[in-house]
Design an enzyme around this catalytic site. Structure first.
Site, PDB file in Angstrom:
ATOM      1  N   ASP A 132      -1.948   2.126  -4.938  1.00  0.00           N
ATOM      2  CA  ASP A 132      -3.216   2.585  -4.387  1.00  0.00           C
ATOM      3  C   ASP A 132      -4.278   1.499  -4.537  1.00  0.00           C
ATOM      4  O   ASP A 132      -4.255   0.697  -5.486  1.00  0.00           O
ATOM      5  CB  ASP A 132      -3.679   3.854  -5.100  1.00  0.00           C
ATOM      6  CG  ASP A 132      -2.750   5.028  -4.829  1.00  0.00           C
ATOM      7  OD1 ASP A 132      -2.108   5.025  -3.758  1.00  0.00           O
ATOM      8  OD2 ASP A 132      -2.679   5.933  -5.687  1.00  0.00           O
ATOM      9  N   HIS A 142       0.813  -1.224   0.000  1.00  0.00           N
ATOM     10  CA  HIS A 142       0.000   0.000   0.000  1.00  0.00           C
ATOM     11  C   HIS A 142       0.844   1.270   0.000  1.00  0.00           C
ATOM     12  O   HIS A 142       0.310   2.371  -0.179  1.00  0.00           O
ATOM     13  CB  HIS A 142      -0.930   0.003   1.218  1.00  0.00           C
ATOM     14  CG  HIS A 142      -2.282   0.575   0.927  1.00  0.00           C
ATOM     15  ND1 HIS A 142      -2.492   1.568  -0.008  1.00  0.00           N
ATOM     16  CD2 HIS A 142      -3.507   0.292   1.444  1.00  0.00           C
ATOM     17  CE1 HIS A 142      -3.777   1.874  -0.050  1.00  0.00           C
ATOM     18  NE2 HIS A 142      -4.421   1.118   0.815  1.00  0.00           N
TER      19      HIS A 142
END
Length: 433
Positions: A409, A405
């Site tokens: 995204d 992450h």
């Protein structure tokens, strides 16, 4: 007679130390030239150490799990002639050979949990499940662990066989699968048949985390510590894809080889990555640099007897279905046999993992650091679906994926998996450029 010292070899690539994984000889054994003495492991591969000469093993220079420097004394042999040990050389700490014949030393299989430094009390002796006819009786000493591979130990546990009572026909008394078969066939029935299944069991076993299992543990811990994972699961209708696969196998299976679903998944991944280059990447979090790769060097998660390995299929983007299938089979077999070259054990840009028929409904795969994504394949099942107002049977399969992450995204990850889904559900698109 002279003394010949075999030292930890220089494996190259700037490696200064190795981990001793297992011994294939013991003090008192006679060895011949090129005989396999020990296995040592680097960060990338397990290496066999052969004997350069004939001789008798006097002492061993370490124990499994020990990290040894390149050039350290590994084995000391008694040989004909002068040997290579200088008279004024300081002796290295070694395991001395006893005056009387020694029993087989314990070599622990790889396991998934660390071991305490101090040994645990030896397990209480168990009675053998059956005494095989025509096989020498084996009674090992209290606390002595027989020599066997992790696969043999797992199979013996499944069969209910205590390996301490099994005769080993391999080098240094190593127990193989054929020895288990001989033991089980001793009464003409599976081992343990006829005995009460409701018997109390006592004893415990400490298994050092060494060799490949230690590398796996370190890599998994590092991946989870450094990478903020997030996972995404999507259902895919693979009815048309499965029909295409079966048709291609009927037409070309005898000449070009059988296809599984994996080559189709790889093709879908390659095409989808063209629009999501940030997912085919490696993140150096020490320097804060993400390197995006045009080539798709696919990591193929492979289960081996020693544990999980990830050999690399290079330039998957340049392979057709059959070349991809052959490449996956080749690198997986190289990993399982321990013969994969070093260049096939590193450098992947994204990883595909599958548990085949054991794939379950969903999973949360761990990213192969320093990559930023991994895609997992779950089991294909036939389930009812609504199509045009009708309930029909369809072949469904979930894709379980995880992403870093920090650099991927959530929206991009979801769009990437949806792109793969669209390609798999309309398989003709896999062949449209």
């Amino acid at each position: 007679m002279g003394i010949y010292v075999i030292r930890v070899p220089d494996i190259g690539e700037g490696i200064a130390e190795v981990e001793l994984v297992s011994w294939h000889v013991q003090p008192g054994d006679r060895v011949s030239e090129d005989q396999h003495l020990a296995d040592v492991m680097t960060d990338k591969a397990t290496v066999e150490v052969p004997s350069p000469t004939h001789g008798k093993v006097l002492a061993l220079g370490g124990s499994p799990g020990q990290v040894m420097a390149v050039g350290a004394e590994l084995v000391r042999l008694e040989v004909e002639g002068e040997g290579n040990l200088k008279e004024n050389a300081a002796p290295a700490p070694v395991q001395q050979a006893p005056a009387a014949p020694v029993s087989v030393a314990a070599v622990a299989p790889a396991a998934a949990a660390p071991v305490a430094a101090a040994p645990a009390p030896a397990p209480a002796p168990l009675r053998p499940a059956a005494a095989p006819r025509g096989t020498p009786a084996v009674v090992r000493k209290e606390g002595e662990r027989p020599l066997a591979s992790p696969a043999v130990r797992r199979r013996a546990q499944d069969m209910g066989v205590d390996l301490r009572y099994v005769h080993g026909s391999g080098p240094a008394g190593r127990i193989g699968h054929q020895d288990l078969d001989t033991y089980a066939a001793g009464q003409g029935q599976p081992a343990g048949q006829g005995a009460s299944p409701y018997v109390e069991r006592h004893g415990e076993e400490q298994i050092p985390v060494i060799g490949l299992r230690r590398k796996i543990a370190q890599k998994m811990q590092e991946a989870k510590r450094r990478i903020p994972h997030f996972s995404y699961v999507e259902e895919v209708d693979v009815t048309e894809l499965e029909a295409l696969r079966q048709q291609l196998n009927r037409l070309h299976g005898s000449t070009r080889g059988k296809l599984t679903l994996l080559p189709f998944l790889v093709r879908a991944m390659v095409l989808a990555l063209r629009d999501f280059p940030q997912i085919n990447a490696r993140y150096d979090d020490e320097t804060g640099v993400v390197t995006r790769h045009a080539a798709v060097h696919l990591g193929v998660a492979t289960q081996t007897d020693g544990g999980l390995m990830v050999p690399v299929l290079r330039h998957a983007e340049a392979l057709d279905l059959w070349a991809c299938a052959a490449g996956i089979a080749r690198v997986a077999e190289g990993a399982r046999s321990g013969k994969a070259p070093r260049e096939e054990l590193s450098g992947s840009t994204i990883t595909l993992t599958s548990l085949g028929a054991l794939g379950g409904i969903a999973s949360t795969p761990v990213i192969n650091h320093p990559e930023v994504a991994i895609v997992g394949v779950n089991r294909m099942v036939e389930r009812p679906m609504f199509r045009n107002g009708q309930v029909v049977a369809r072949q469904l399969m979930n894709l379980s994926s995880s992403f870093d992450h920090r650099v991927v995204d959530g929206m991009d990850a979801a769009r990437f998996i949806q792109a793969m889904r669209a390609l798999l559900e309309t398989p003709a698109l896999l062949f449209v450029e």
